[in-house]
Design an enzyme around this catalytic site. Structure first.
Site, short mmCIF file in Angstrom:
data_model
loop_
_atom_site.label_atom_id
_atom_site.label_comp_id
_atom_site.label_asym_id
_atom_site.label_seq_id
_atom_site.Cartn_x
_atom_site.Cartn_y
_atom_site.Cartn_z
N ASP A 146 0.87 -1.16 0.00
CA ASP A 146 0.00 0.00 0.00
C ASP A 146 0.92 1.23 0.00
O ASP A 146 2.10 1.11 0.35
CB ASP A 146 -0.86 -0.08 1.28
CG ASP A 146 -1.45 1.23 1.66
OD1 ASP A 146 -2.18 1.78 0.83
OD2 ASP A 146 -1.20 1.70 2.78
N ASP A 185 -6.85 -2.18 3.53
CA ASP A 185 -5.87 -3.24 3.23
C ASP A 185 -6.23 -4.57 3.90
O ASP A 185 -5.66 -5.61 3.55
CB ASP A 185 -4.47 -2.83 3.73
CG ASP A 185 -3.99 -1.55 3.08
OD1 ASP A 185 -4.18 -1.42 1.86
OD2 ASP A 185 -3.45 -0.69 3.78
N ASP A 189 -1.50 -0.71 6.01
CA ASP A 189 -1.76 -0.11 7.32
C ASP A 189 -3.22 0.21 7.54
O ASP A 189 -3.63 0.47 8.67
CB ASP A 189 -0.94 1.19 7.47
CG ASP A 189 -1.49 2.29 6.58
OD1 ASP A 189 -1.86 1.99 5.42
OD2 ASP A 189 -1.58 3.43 7.04
MG LIG Z 1 -2.57 3.10 3.80
#
Ligand SMILES: [Mg+2]
Length: 407
Positions: free
Chosen positions: A95, A298, A294
């Site tokens: 990400d 995700d 995070d």
């Molecule tokens: Mg992120």
């Protein structure tokens, strides 16, 4: 590997009891007098020496030492399988915001049109932004305060969600926002066009400031890349791990971050279920895929990944979906975890090999198989000592992992 050891142990018990029974019968029927006494002693020696302590300790000891070692270097494992699987991954999906980058926007630069100074543009924008909750606004106010500019309270304030804010400061009508807001208000951004394009190419977000219906300047805010990210990506790629970026952000910003980090494959404007779909298609193609992220968005991909890696600086949902957490969100932790994975699996192999060799040699010895050749029997006392030594040697071998170099 633990599962394998468990399967073997379940047969091991039956086999050992059978060998002990055969030892008793063999000695009792064909042994020298007192044959049944010899039989009983040797059968007991077989049971003692085969007590599968070393076998039972082989993998859990390695896992325990590795988990502790990892925690000391900022990597938390929730799952022993992750330690084993990390060394096998060949693709890492990352990400962007909060994983590769800090996830907190910081002031980048300010430009003014003739008639305004940079300080004046920053001061007016920050004064207006004091009322805003937006993280971009926060970065601007913080910068103005750090620069020692005197902020005033806006007389009026209005927030047009998503595109910008407007209000009255010192009797002047201010507007602060993106290109769409300026177009809507009929303010031309032509004079700063070249500047803006260049800043966007650097991966920043642009906000224009208009005063009384005319363009006054622009402010650029960027989400800086974490200091360790570049090295981590380079080293992963050198290790043969392909790094793919998947982000919900627009492609322009995503590409600019990817370019700075040497990441070739970029997926922009990706929805959470698309991250998971990307993961699934790579897995179906036979890849071992890890995911680092995070955010809540995700979580599905983290849960699906062969190894899910969450940033300790991110959301709880991400951490709960992942098997590995990097406490400080430092991606170099992935490399440390991978080195540790290799060292741990090697250590488990050594332990299991030792436990098997020990039993393969000890059991025939205890059963008195070599008696016709050597004339010696293994006393149950010596068998008990040997068993303790074998367990201790597995423990000491596992403890050697603490010295393993993982940086
Ligand atoms: Mg992120």
């Amino acid at each position: 590997m633990q599962r394998l050891a468990d399967v073997i142990a379940s047969y091991f018990v039956i086999v050992v009891i059978a060998i002990a029974a055969l030892t008793l019968l063999g000695w009792g029927v064909w042994g020298p007098e007192p044959s049944w006494v010899f039989g009983l002693i040797n059968a007991v020696a077989v049971m003692i020496i085969a007590c599968p302590c070393a076998l039972g300790l082989a993998t859990p000891m390695s896992v325990m030492v590795a988990t502790g070692k990892a925690a000391g270097s900022g990597v938390l494992f929730r799952d022993a399988a992750a330690i084993e699987n990390l060394r096998k991954i060949d693709i890492l999906i990352v990400d962007k915001t909060g994983t590769l980058t800090e996830g907190r926007p910081a002031f980048h630069s300010v430009e003014a049109v003739p008639g305004f100074t940079q300080d004046e543009v920053l001061r007016l924008a920050a004064s207006l932004d004091q009322g805003s909750e937006h993280p971009l606004a926060h970065a601007i106010v913080e910068q103005a305060r750090a620069a020692g500019l005197k902020l005033v309270t806006p007389e009026t304030f209005e927030s047009a969600s998503g595109i910008g804010v407007s209000g009255q400061v010192e009797g002047r009508r201010l507007m602060l926002g993106n290109t769409a807001l300026m177009q809507e208000a009929g303010v031309s951004t032509e004079s700063l066009q070249v500047h803006a394009e260049k800043l966007r190419g650097d991966g920043t977000s642009i906000m224009y400031l208009a005063v009384d219906g005319a363009l006054a300047g622009l402010l650029a805010v960027a989400d800086p890349i974490k200091p360790t990210t570049k090295l981590a990506v380079e080293r992963l790629q050198a290790d043969g791990v392909k790094v793919i970026m998947a982000t919900g952000d627009g492609l322009t910003t995503a590409r600019s971050v990817a370019r700075q980090l040497g990441i070739e494959e970029v997926h922009g404007e990706v929805k959470p279920q698309d991250k998971e779909r990307l993961m699934a298609s790579l897995q179906q193609a036979g890849h071992r895929v890890a995911m680092a992220g995070d955010g809540i968005n995700d979580a599905p991909a983290l849960a699906r990944a062969d190894v899910g890696i969450a940033m300790g600086t991110g959301t709880d949902v991400a951490m709960n979906s992942a098997q590995v957490t990097l406490v400080k969100g430092d991606l170099l932790g992935i490399l440390r975890a991978r080195s540790l994975s290799v060292a741990t699996v090697r250590n488990m192999h050594q332990n299991l090999t030792f436990a098997f060799l020990y039993n393969a040699m000890g059991i025939p010895l205890a059963a008195g198989l070599f008696f016709p050749l050597t004339g010696h029997l293994l006393s149950p006392l010596i068998a008990a000592l040997a068993m303790s030594v074998s367990s201790a040697s597995v423990v000491f071998n596992a403890l050697r992992l603490r010295q393993a170099s993982i940086d």
